[in-house]
Design a protein around this motif. Structure first.
Motif, short mmCIF file in Angstrom:
data_model
loop_
_atom_site.label_atom_id
_atom_site.label_comp_id
_atom_site.label_asym_id
_atom_site.label_seq_id
_atom_site.Cartn_x
_atom_site.Cartn_y
_atom_site.Cartn_z
N ILE A 540 47.35 -40.46 20.12
CA ILE A 540 47.99 -39.37 20.89
C ILE A 540 49.47 -39.64 21.03
CG2 ILE A 540 48.13 -38.29 23.15
CD1 ILE A 540 45.08 -38.77 23.37
N ALA A 541 49.83 -40.90 21.35
CA ALA A 541 51.23 -41.25 21.52
C ALA A 541 51.99 -41.01 20.22
CB ALA A 541 51.36 -42.71 21.96
N SER A 544 52.45 -37.27 19.54
CA SER A 544 53.45 -36.67 20.42
C SER A 544 54.84 -37.09 19.98
CB SER A 544 53.24 -37.09 21.87
OG SER A 544 51.89 -37.07 22.19
N ALA A 545 54.99 -38.36 19.64
CA ALA A 545 56.29 -38.86 19.23
C ALA A 545 56.75 -38.16 17.97
CB ALA A 545 56.23 -40.37 19.02
N GLU A 546 55.84 -37.95 17.04
CA GLU A 546 56.21 -37.26 15.80
C GLU A 546 56.64 -35.83 16.08
OE1 GLU A 546 52.78 -37.85 13.31
OE2 GLU A 546 53.76 -39.51 12.27
N ASN A 568 52.60 -31.89 29.78
CA ASN A 568 53.08 -30.99 28.74
C ASN A 568 52.56 -31.38 27.35
OD1 ASN A 568 54.40 -29.01 30.06
ND2 ASN A 568 56.39 -30.01 30.05
N ILE A 569 51.67 -32.36 27.30
CA ILE A 569 51.05 -32.73 26.02
C ILE A 569 49.60 -32.25 26.09
CG2 ILE A 569 50.35 -34.64 24.54
CD1 ILE A 569 52.83 -36.14 25.59
N LEU A 570 49.28 -31.23 25.29
CA LEU A 570 47.94 -30.65 25.33
C LEU A 570 47.07 -31.34 24.28
CD1 LEU A 570 48.88 -26.87 25.55
CD2 LEU A 570 48.71 -28.56 27.36
N LEU A 571 45.75 -31.26 24.47
CA LEU A 571 44.83 -31.91 23.54
C LEU A 571 43.83 -30.90 23.02
CD1 LEU A 571 44.20 -35.07 25.71
CD2 LEU A 571 45.69 -34.89 23.73
N ASP A 572 43.54 -30.99 21.76
CA ASP A 572 42.48 -30.11 21.25
C ASP A 572 41.16 -30.86 21.26
OD1 ASP A 572 42.38 -31.71 19.05
OD2 ASP A 572 43.27 -30.26 17.66
N ASP A 573 40.14 -30.26 20.70
CA ASP A 573 38.80 -30.84 20.82
C ASP A 573 38.69 -32.21 20.18
OD1 ASP A 573 37.80 -28.78 22.29
OD2 ASP A 573 37.32 -27.57 20.52
N TYR A 575 40.99 -34.48 20.29
CA TYR A 575 42.02 -35.29 20.93
C TYR A 575 43.29 -35.37 20.09
CZ TYR A 575 38.53 -36.60 24.32
OH TYR A 575 37.60 -36.54 25.31
N HIS A 576 43.59 -34.33 19.36
CA HIS A 576 44.88 -34.29 18.69
C HIS A 576 45.90 -33.69 19.66
CE1 HIS A 576 42.70 -34.20 14.58
NE2 HIS A 576 42.87 -35.42 15.04
#
Ligand SMILES: *[C@@H]1O[C@H](CO)[C@@H](O)[C@H](O)[C@H]1NC(C)=O
Ligand SMILES: *[C@@H]1O[C@H](CO)[C@@H](O)[C@H](O)[C@H]1NC(C)=O
Ligand SMILES: *[C@@H]1O[C@H](CO)[C@@H](O)[C@H](O)[C@H]1NC(C)=O
Ligand SMILES: *[C@@H]1O[C@H](CO)[C@@H](O)[C@H](O)[C@H]1NC(C)=O
Ligand SMILES: *[C@@H]1O[C@H](CO)[C@@H](O)[C@H](O)[C@H]1NC(C)=O
Ligand SMILES: *[C@@H]1O[C@H](CO)[C@@H](O)[C@H](O)[C@H]1NC(C)=O
Ligand SMILES: *[C@@H]1O[C@H](CO)[C@@H](O)[C@H](O)[C@H]1NC(C)=O
Ligand SMILES: *[C@@H]1O[C@H](CO)[C@@H](O)[C@H](O)[C@H]1NC(C)=O
Ligand SMILES: *[C@@H]1O[C@H](CO)[C@@H](O)[C@H](O)[C@H]1NC(C)=O
Ligand SMILES: *[C@@H]1O[C@H](CO)[C@@H](O)[C@H](O)[C@H]1NC(C)=O
Ligand SMILES: *[C@@H]1O[C@H](CO)[C@@H](O)[C@H](O)[C@H]1NC(C)=O
Ligand SMILES: *[C@@H]1O[C@H](CO)[C@@H](O)[C@H](O)[C@H]1NC(C)=O
Length: 760
Positions: A540-541, A544-546, A568-573, A575-576
């Motif tokens: 996840i980190a 998000s950084a990319e 402000n970092i959302l996750l899909d099913d 965990y992306h």
């Protein structure tokens, strides 16, 4: 253009004239039907009147209903026979005006009486003071008034600085014959002005003037500071005791009031005590002494001291000379639009719209002839139809006006020129339908900036619709332009902006719907944490950084996020990660004078350098991202509570823990794990670099992403520790943004892993 074209245009002036006629017909009907709607004037639950006197806020009955400063809390006393009147201690208020910032009160009349040997037999002299209260005696409306035929009375006054002045007024007349009723002419009475700013006064009579010449017809003398307009001299005041008997021996007097003793600029610094609460209100200094007053802004009316006090003036239904319109009038917040009906020309705010009748074709003249000869009833019927159409067009016009103001044309042109751009301009109705009229149950989240709703579009696609609170005028004009830029962002880890709606006062944004909550919920929602591994955290980190690195480097002009945080970092099913809310970010200033003036961001994530320089840079995002890394490592919030009430900033706790070499205490127990310690240590070191006080010393977002990528690979394959360069060579382009190949990304990684397994 040929004959046909002119014929078609020729019909328009007729329609225009008809619509003008209908317009006046209808407003006439409306004026009769519409009754003035009562606007709020007090705090909720507070009485609006005491007896016959209306009490507008900041005044109120009792301290809970009035502005929290001395002098505004009145009491509503029963003066006998169930008659209630407002008092400030023992001073009765007659009425209060917000617009003029004045109040009328009753002031006691001082008097002195003599007997046949000119000895003073009875007297009563009064003083009135508002020391420490927001009142002063109006110097323009009041006069010190003395009544008698052998009388000298003194007035002594003080202002807020307790500097005092004395003045007096003498009145002498030898017989009652010379007295005349009416305004104070100088015979039997005298009046003198007072200086500005007086809020204390008292009265004295001179004993030398003891009615010795005139006792027979004038036994008593009177003196009072009173409303000059109220005083009308009457001979009965000299010969009888009438003056003492009306209103309980009191005279009306005008007070000027103001809030506090500061200027607007000083008062605005303390937002908790600032009185101009209404969104559409302005502050102005009192011109009669210290303190300030509030006014509704142009185009609004009501009570500026209450949060929702100032309401839009509907200029169109008022028919007021101040809002002239000889065309089609359309009310908009704070203003009104006045346009000529189609087919007519002119300046309808100052003049009239003139149908261009010379262009009329004979067929149109015939139509006019028929219409004018039909009955009034038919005309009325036509009017109803026309006006219904007009109402619809009025709504459309308002929408068009907003669309234009928000730069909609520019956006449409851009979309047209960039074919294949998957960006849609939504209508207000589409979004209302999608959100079931912005149903409360559809709210996904919200905060200071606005509310996010879940919407279902016609094609059953779920979207997130962001409805912002007010934005400033500059932003409004730039909106279309910003949309053009944001719409071109296309990265698998950035929430996709699908479209926007411009035909409302504050534009709405439509985003891709991301199903699995936010990173904040993932970390801090206790129910979910147990099974999230360090690998997932790292993934996840990295993603998000990319995404942030992409925003910083690949878009032109570069886009700063400005509010990087775990929520402000959302996750899909799967965990992306998908970075959201970048639409609120500001663009890098195009020149040096164009600094950001508004602090945005969230406590706990804010770059200390940004707070000092007020300039948002890409390194501000790096700082905030560092805090997100800490949340991932420690499972604590950016601002967390330790023990009972002690608030701690995660970044400073972390930095001191690093310095004192006790990082272990701070780590989340779920990820603490012997074999991962090396990776955790490196992430912590990366976070420390991101949190450097000097922005220059922080790594760029791209470097952060590369570092995380390296750590992730190392975590999976510790043996490759020293060979990361080799892998990159193997892959060709290590971290380039192949955003249009969403499917390709993971397969490349898998392939790399496989290759390595084989090589083993
Ligand atoms: C209020 O006004 C009415 C009508 O003007 C009057 O009859 C009544 O006495 C007034 N009441 C008080 C408390 O002044
Ligand atoms: C009105 O009531 C208040 C509070 O009960 C009291 O302080 C004040 O003296 C009263 N004023 C008069 C004129 O009765
Ligand atoms: C206050 O009372 C005076 C005299 O009775 C009147 O002229 C004035 O219009 C009133 N003002 C308000 C705001 O009611
Ligand atoms: C007037 O009052 C004085 C003092 O009270 C008294 O001595 C005197 O007799 C009075 N004169 C008359 C005519 O009442
Ligand atoms: C009244 O005034 C006159 C002068 O105007 C003075 O001579 C006389 O003593 C005064 N009387 C009293 C009782 O003070
Ligand atoms: C009161 O004193 C201050 C400072 O001495 C001065 O600025 C102000 O004008 C004075 N106010 C009045 C009403 O005289
Ligand atoms: C009033 O009359 C007295 C005598 O009757 C006289 O001395 C005095 O001057 C007169 N005063 C005025 C103002 O006329
Ligand atoms: C004025 O009225 C008060 C009471 O209302 C009374 O006590 C006083 O004697 C009166 N004075 C005069 C000069 O009439
Ligand atoms: C702001 O106003 C509040 C309420 O009047 C007061 O308690 C507070 O001390 C003021 N703050 C400053 C900084 O003046
Ligand atoms: C209020 O007064 C201050 C000082 O006299 C002045 O600087 C300021 O511009 C005034 N503000 C307004 C809104 O008139
Ligand atoms: C102050 O006084 C002026 C006249 O000197 C007057 O026109 C104005 O309404 C008063 N009130 C305020 C709030 O300035
Ligand atoms: C209205 O029109 C007249 C002349 O037609 C012009 O002198 C005046 O300045 C105009 N007023 C406004 C407010 O435009």
């Amino acid at each position: 253009m040929g004959e046909a074209g002119r014929g078609v245009r020729g019909a328009n002036p007729f329609m225009g004239a008809l619509m003008l006629l209908c317009h006046s017909l209808f407003t006439a009907v409306l004026l009769i039907a519409v009754t003035a709607s009562a606007s709020v004037n007090t705090l909720p639950g507070c009485p609006a009147t005491c007896g016959n006197v209306t009490i507008p806020y900041p005044f109120g009955i009792g301290p809970d209903c009035s502005f929290p400063a001395p002098g505004f809390a009145l009491s509503c006393n029963d003066t006998g026979n169930r008659v209630h009147k407002p008092f400030l201690v023992n001073v009765e208020f007659i009425n209060i005006s917000l617009l003029q910032a004045q109040a009328r009160i009753y002031n006691q009349i001082s008097w002195q009486c003599y007997n046949a040997t000119y000895a003073k037999v009875s007297s009563s002299t009064w003083r009135l003071q508002f020391i420490g209260k927001p009142y002063r005696f109006s110097d323009t409306d009041n006069k010190f008034t003395v009544v008698g035929c052998d009388t000298l009375a003194y007035i002594r006054g003080q202002n807020q600085n307790e500097s005092s002045y004395t003045s007096g007024c003498v009145s002498i007349c030898n017989s009652s014959d010379s007295l005349t009723n009416g305004p104070c002419s100088g015979i039997g009475c005298c009046q003198t002005s007072i200086p500005k700013g007086i809020n204390y006064y008292d009265v004295g009579f001179d004993d030398e003037f003891n009615n010795s010449w005139v006792w027979e017809f004038n036994p008593c003398s009177y003196a009072v500071l009173a409303d000059a307009d109220w005083f009308k001299f009457s001979t009965a005041y000299i010969t009888t005791r009438e003056l003492n008997e009306t209103n309980g021996g009191r005279a009306p007097m005008v007070l000027d009031w103001a809030i506090g003793d500061e200027t607007c600029e000083v008062a605005q610094r303390n937002t908790t005590s600032y009185a101009c609460l209404s969104k559409h209100s302005d502050c102005f200094n009192s011109s009669n002494g210290s303190g300030y007053l509030c006014n509704c802004s142009r185009g609004y009316e009501g009570n500026p001291y209450l949060a929702d006090g100032c309401q839009d003036i509907d200029e169109c239904t008022l028919k007021d000379d101040r809002y002239p319109c000889n065309g089609i009038c359309t009310n908009v917040p704070g203003d009104y639009l006045c346009t000529c009906p189609t087919g007519t020309k002119g300046d309808p705010k100052n003049g009239t719209c003139n149908p261009v009748l010379s262009n009329l074709s004979t067929s149109v003249k015939l139509v006019i002839g028929i219409v004018t000869s039909t009955s009034f009833a038919l005309l009325l019927l036509l009017c109803i139809v026309v006006s219904m159409a007009r109402e619809r067009r009025k709504l459309i016009r308002i929408k068009e006006e907003y669309f234009r103001r928000h730069g909609g044309r520019l956006l449409l042109e851009e979309i047209k020129s960039k074919q294949g751009l998957a960006f849609k301009v939504f209508t207000k109705e589409e979004l209302e339908q999608a959100t079931n009229n912005f149903d409360k149950n559809r709210i996904l989240g919200g905060g200071g900036h606005g509310t996010v709703y879940k919407g279902i579009l016609n094609d059953n696609h779920a979207v997130a619709i962001k409805k912002s609170k007010l934005i400033d005028d500059h932003q409004k004009k730039e909106f279309g332009k910003e949309m053009v830029i944001l719409s071109q962002i296309n990265h698998r880890n950035v929430v996709k902006l699908l479209g926007c709606c411009l035909e409302v006062e504050v534009p709405m944004l439509v985003y891709e719907f991301v199903s699995n909550g936010t990173l904040f919920q993932l970390i801090h929602d206790r129910k979910r944490t147990s099974h999230i591994s360090l690998d997932t955290h790292l993934e996840i980190a990295l993603q998000s950084a990319e995404a942030l690195a992409y925003l910083h480097s690949s878009a032109s002009p570069p886009i700063l996020h400005g509010d990087v945080k775990s929520s402000n970092i959302l996750l899909d099913d799967n965990y992306h990660a998908k970075v959201s809310d970048f639409g609120a970010s500001m663009f890098v200033p195009k020149d040096e004078t164009q600094f950001a003036t508004l602090v945005q961001g969230t406590c706990g994530y804010l770059d200390p350098e940004y707070l000092q320089t007020c300039q948002l840079t890409d390194k501000s995002d790096v700082y905030s991202f560092g805090v997100v890394l800490l949340e991932l490592l420690t499972g604590r919030k950016a601002i967390y509570f330790e023990g009972s009430d002690e608030q701690k900033s995660l970044s400073s706790s972390f930095l001191s823990a690093m310095k004192e070499d006790r990082l272990l205490q701070l780590l989340d127990s779920h990820i603490k794990n012997e074999e991962d310690m090396e990776v955790i240590g490196e992430i912590a070191e990366l976070a420390r670099q991101c949190l450097n006080v000097r922005g220059e010393d922080r790594p760029s977002m791209k470097e952060v992403a590369d570092d995380l990528d390296r750590l992730r690979k190392f975590k999976r394959h510790p043996f490759l520790q020293h060979n990361s360069e080799e892998i990159e060579n193997l892959l060709g382009q290590p971290s380039s943004y192949t955003e249009n190949e969403i499917s390709g990304y993971y397969s490349i990684e898998t392939k790399a892993a496989l290759d390595i397994e084989c090589g083993r």
